[in-house]
Design an enzyme around this catalytic site. Structure first.
Site, PDB file in Angstrom:
ATOM      1  N   TRP A  59       0.818  -1.202   0.000  1.00 31.48           N
ATOM      2  CA  TRP A  59       0.000   0.000   0.000  1.00 31.48           C
ATOM      3  C   TRP A  59       0.857   1.259   0.000  1.00 31.48           C
ATOM      4  O   TRP A  59       0.568   2.230  -0.707  1.00 31.48           O
ATOM      5  CB  TRP A  59      -0.949  -0.019   1.189  1.00 31.48           C
ATOM      6  CG  TRP A  59      -1.999   1.053   1.195  1.00 31.48           C
ATOM      7  CD1 TRP A  59      -2.385   1.798   2.256  1.00 31.48           C
ATOM      8  CD2 TRP A  59      -2.853   1.468   0.113  1.00 31.48           C
ATOM      9  NE1 TRP A  59      -3.402   2.659   1.920  1.00 31.48           N
ATOM     10  CE2 TRP A  59      -3.703   2.477   0.594  1.00 31.48           C
ATOM     11  CE3 TRP A  59      -2.953   1.084  -1.230  1.00 31.48           C
ATOM     12  CZ2 TRP A  59      -4.662   3.114  -0.198  1.00 31.48           C
ATOM     13  CZ3 TRP A  59      -3.903   1.712  -2.035  1.00 31.48           C
ATOM     14  CH2 TRP A  59      -4.736   2.723  -1.518  1.00 31.48           C
TER      15      TRP A  59
ATOM     16  N   LYS B  43      -4.166  -0.216   9.327  1.00 31.36           N
ATOM     17  CA  LYS B  43      -5.474  -0.757   9.697  1.00 31.36           C
ATOM     18  C   LYS B  43      -5.311  -1.880  10.715  1.00 31.36           C
ATOM     19  O   LYS B  43      -4.727  -2.920  10.410  1.00 31.36           O
ATOM     20  CB  LYS B  43      -6.206  -1.289   8.463  1.00 31.36           C
ATOM     21  CG  LYS B  43      -6.579  -0.212   7.450  1.00 31.36           C
ATOM     22  CD  LYS B  43      -7.346  -0.793   6.272  1.00 31.36           C
ATOM     23  CE  LYS B  43      -7.736   0.281   5.277  1.00 31.36           C
ATOM     24  NZ  LYS B  43      -8.493  -0.271   4.124  1.00 31.36           N
TER      25      LYS B  43
ATOM     26  N   GLY C 104     -10.609   2.599   3.171  1.00 29.04           N
ATOM     27  CA  GLY C 104     -11.657   2.301   2.206  1.00 29.04           C
ATOM     28  C   GLY C 104     -11.360   1.030   1.440  1.00 29.04           C
ATOM     29  O   GLY C 104     -10.382   0.328   1.725  1.00 29.04           O
TER      30      GLY C 104
ATOM     31  N   ALA D 250      -4.539  -2.866  -3.049  1.00 32.22           N
ATOM     32  CA  ALA D 250      -3.386  -2.165  -3.625  1.00 32.22           C
ATOM     33  C   ALA D 250      -3.130  -2.544  -5.077  1.00 32.22           C
ATOM     34  O   ALA D 250      -2.802  -1.684  -5.907  1.00 32.22           O
ATOM     35  CB  ALA D 250      -2.146  -2.443  -2.775  1.00 32.22           C
TER      36      ALA D 250
ATOM     37  N   LYS E  91     -12.943  -4.980   9.798  1.00 34.20           N
ATOM     38  CA  LYS E  91     -13.303  -5.661   8.545  1.00 34.20           C
ATOM     39  C   LYS E  91     -12.263  -6.717   8.197  1.00 34.20           C
ATOM     40  O   LYS E  91     -12.581  -7.702   7.508  1.00 34.20           O
ATOM     41  CB  LYS E  91     -13.498  -4.661   7.408  1.00 34.20           C
ATOM     42  CG  LYS E  91     -12.267  -3.828   7.057  1.00 34.20           C
ATOM     43  CD  LYS E  91     -11.347  -4.523   6.066  1.00 34.20           C
ATOM     44  CE  LYS E  91     -10.053  -3.741   5.941  1.00 34.20           C
ATOM     45  NZ  LYS E  91      -9.078  -4.413   5.025  1.00 34.20           N
TER      46      LYS E  91
ATOM     47  N   ASP F 187     -15.257  -1.262   2.416  1.00 28.98           N
ATOM     48  CA  ASP F 187     -14.024  -2.018   2.613  1.00 28.98           C
ATOM     49  C   ASP F 187     -14.317  -3.486   2.886  1.00 28.98           C
ATOM     50  O   ASP F 187     -13.608  -4.390   2.428  1.00 28.98           O
ATOM     51  CB  ASP F 187     -13.238  -1.409   3.779  1.00 28.98           C
ATOM     52  CG  ASP F 187     -11.747  -1.686   3.693  1.00 28.98           C
ATOM     53  OD1 ASP F 187     -11.319  -2.369   2.753  1.00 28.98           O
ATOM     54  OD2 ASP F 187     -11.013  -1.204   4.576  1.00 28.98           O
TER      55      ASP F 187
ATOM     56  N   THR G 188     -12.700  -6.639   0.681  1.00 35.07           N
ATOM     57  CA  THR G 188     -11.727  -7.564   1.257  1.00 35.07           C
ATOM     58  C   THR G 188     -12.312  -8.938   1.567  1.00 35.07           C
ATOM     59  O   THR G 188     -11.566  -9.907   1.716  1.00 35.07           O
ATOM     60  CB  THR G 188     -11.116  -6.979   2.548  1.00 35.07           C
ATOM     61  OG1 THR G 188     -12.165  -6.628   3.445  1.00 35.07           O
ATOM     62  CG2 THR G 188     -10.306  -5.746   2.242  1.00 35.07           C
TER      63      THR G 188
ATOM     64  N   SER H  31      -7.002  -9.884  -1.156  1.00 39.32           N
ATOM     65  CA  SER H  31      -6.981  -9.564   0.269  1.00 39.32           C
ATOM     66  C   SER H  31      -6.207 -10.630   1.034  1.00 39.32           C
ATOM     67  O   SER H  31      -6.538 -11.820   0.980  1.00 39.32           O
ATOM     68  CB  SER H  31      -8.416  -9.479   0.806  1.00 39.32           C
ATOM     69  OG  SER H  31      -8.425  -9.542   2.221  1.00 39.32           O
ATOM     70  N   ARG H  32      -5.198 -10.217   1.779  1.00 37.96           N
ATOM     71  CA  ARG H  32      -4.405 -11.161   2.561  1.00 37.96           C
ATOM     72  C   ARG H  32      -5.258 -11.833   3.641  1.00 37.96           C
ATOM     73  O   ARG H  32      -5.085 -13.018   3.926  1.00 37.96           O
ATOM     74  CB  ARG H  32      -3.231 -10.444   3.222  1.00 37.96           C
ATOM     75  CG  ARG H  32      -2.267  -9.784   2.251  1.00 37.96           C
ATOM     76  CD  ARG H  32      -1.320  -8.876   3.001  1.00 37.96           C
ATOM     77  NE  ARG H  32      -0.462  -8.121   2.105  1.00 37.96           N
ATOM     78  CZ  ARG H  32       0.368  -7.158   2.506  1.00 37.96           C
ATOM     79  NH1 ARG H  32       0.438  -6.863   3.781  1.00 37.96           N
ATOM     80  NH2 ARG H  32       1.107  -6.511   1.636  1.00 37.96           N
ATOM     81  N   ASN H  33      -6.149 -11.063   4.240  1.00 39.50           N
ATOM     82  CA  ASN H  33      -6.972 -11.616   5.311  1.00 39.50           C
ATOM     83  C   ASN H  33      -7.948 -12.656   4.775  1.00 39.50           C
ATOM     84  O   ASN H  33      -8.171 -13.696   5.395  1.00 39.50           O
ATOM     85  CB  ASN H  33      -7.713 -10.480   6.020  1.00 39.50           C
ATOM     86  CG  ASN H  33      -6.762  -9.593   6.792  1.00 39.50           C
ATOM     87  OD1 ASN H  33      -6.287  -9.942   7.865  1.00 39.50           O
ATOM     88  ND2 ASN H  33      -6.454  -8.429   6.229  1.00 39.50           N
TER      89      ASN H  33
END
Length: 307
Positions: free
Chosen positions: A13, A80, A108, A112, A163, A216, A220, A226-228
């Site tokens: 990011w 975050k 938001g 990336a 989130k 967001d 995600t 999204s890594r999560n």
């Protein structure tokens, strides 16, 4: 004339924001712990500092830079999460050694990779100094990254942090092939759970339904960028938290945030069942399928608290 911007943290990011703002004509310099050197010199003649470091690095960096911080230099936080030791948001960690510094938050649905590709995106710039927030909105927006503003930095941070936990849960649900109905139910209840933390920390309820909250969450919880979300998929496959981190090979904030949220919940009497089950899976106390079953077997209750 462009701004003189210093970006602290050159992960995905941070690098994306550097490239975006350089293309807009701003003079942007960056620093990361891995690049070596000291960021102190980059504070000189700077007009805006942007922090994109992982949550674990915020407090030590803030304490190191505080004695050298130029008066009035604003900081824009893009981190975050919730700090596991202090249970604080990123701007709360910055504010402790820098109480007079103007602080803003950028959050938001900003995966990336998509922003770097020039795909259209929107984000929210949150701050209590209305004039500064509006000026940065004007300076940092462009035709593909549109910035909105709000006056709720703490709520914006809370939504952006929680989130990530719900994205882990969504990855577990998809990894178990539970279907669209189950995932929609999960995200709806997850949004309500985010709201418990947001309001409990003093945020504004409307922030929950804006870009930093619902926006967001939708991004995600539905993308392998999204890594999560990928962490949740790997947990559903049977990976441990450590194995999932190794395969992702990047910072995943959701697990730390889930644990911090549960500590806050214990202190303040909040009920966060999704966070609780995510932590049980992360700690190896429950299999993903058992965690889902525990959520489905909870006592029946109204959707909303009754007056």
């Amino acid at each position: 004339m462009g701004l003189r911007i210093t970006v602290l943290g050159l992960g995905a990011w941070g690098q994306t924001l550097m490239g975006r703002w350089q293309a807009q004509g701003h003079r942007v310099e960056g620093w990361s712990r891995s690049s070596g050197g000291s960021p102190i010199d980059l504070l000189v003649d700077c007009e805006l500092v942007v922090s994109a470091v992982a949550m674990a690095g915020v407090q030590p960096l803030a304490e190191a830079l505080a004695p050298h911080w130029p008066p009035g230099l604003p900081l824009l936080s893009c981190s975050k999460g919730l700090d596991l030791s202090s249970l604080a948001t990123a701007t709360q960690l910055w504010a402790a050694p820098l109480p007079a510094t103007p602080l803003l938050v950028l959050s938001g649905p900003n995966l990336a990779t998509e922003v770097r590709q020039g795909l259209p995106a929107a984000s929210v710039l949150a701050g209590t100094d209305h004039d500064l927030t509006r000026e940065l909105q004007r300076q940092l927006s462009d035709e593909t990254l549109r910035l909105y503003t709000n006056g709720d930095p703490i709520g914006t941070e809370a939504a952006g942090a929680l989130k990530n936990v719900m994205a882990v849960a969504a990855g577990i649900a998809d990894g178990l092939a539970l279907g669209a109905n189950a995932k929609a139910s999960l995200l709806c209840r997850g949004l309500a759970e985010i709201g418990v933390v947001l309001e409990g920390l003093g945020g504004v309820t409307s922030t929950l339904y804006g870009l930093a909250g619902l926006g967001d969450l939708l991004a995600t919880a539905n993308s392998t960028l999204s890594r999560n979300y990928r962490c949740g998929l790997l947990l559903a496959e049977g990976c441990s938290e450590e194995q999932a981190r190794e395969r992702i090979a990047a910072t995943v904030e959701g697990p730390r945030t889930a644990r911090a949220a549960l500590q806050l919940a214990a202190r303040r009497g909040w009920h966060l069942p999704i966070c609780e089950q995510v932590v049980r899976v992360l700690d190896g106390e429950a299999r993903p399928a058992d965690a889902v079953r525990a959520l489905m077997e909870r006592d029946l209750r109204p959707e909303w608290s009754q007056p």
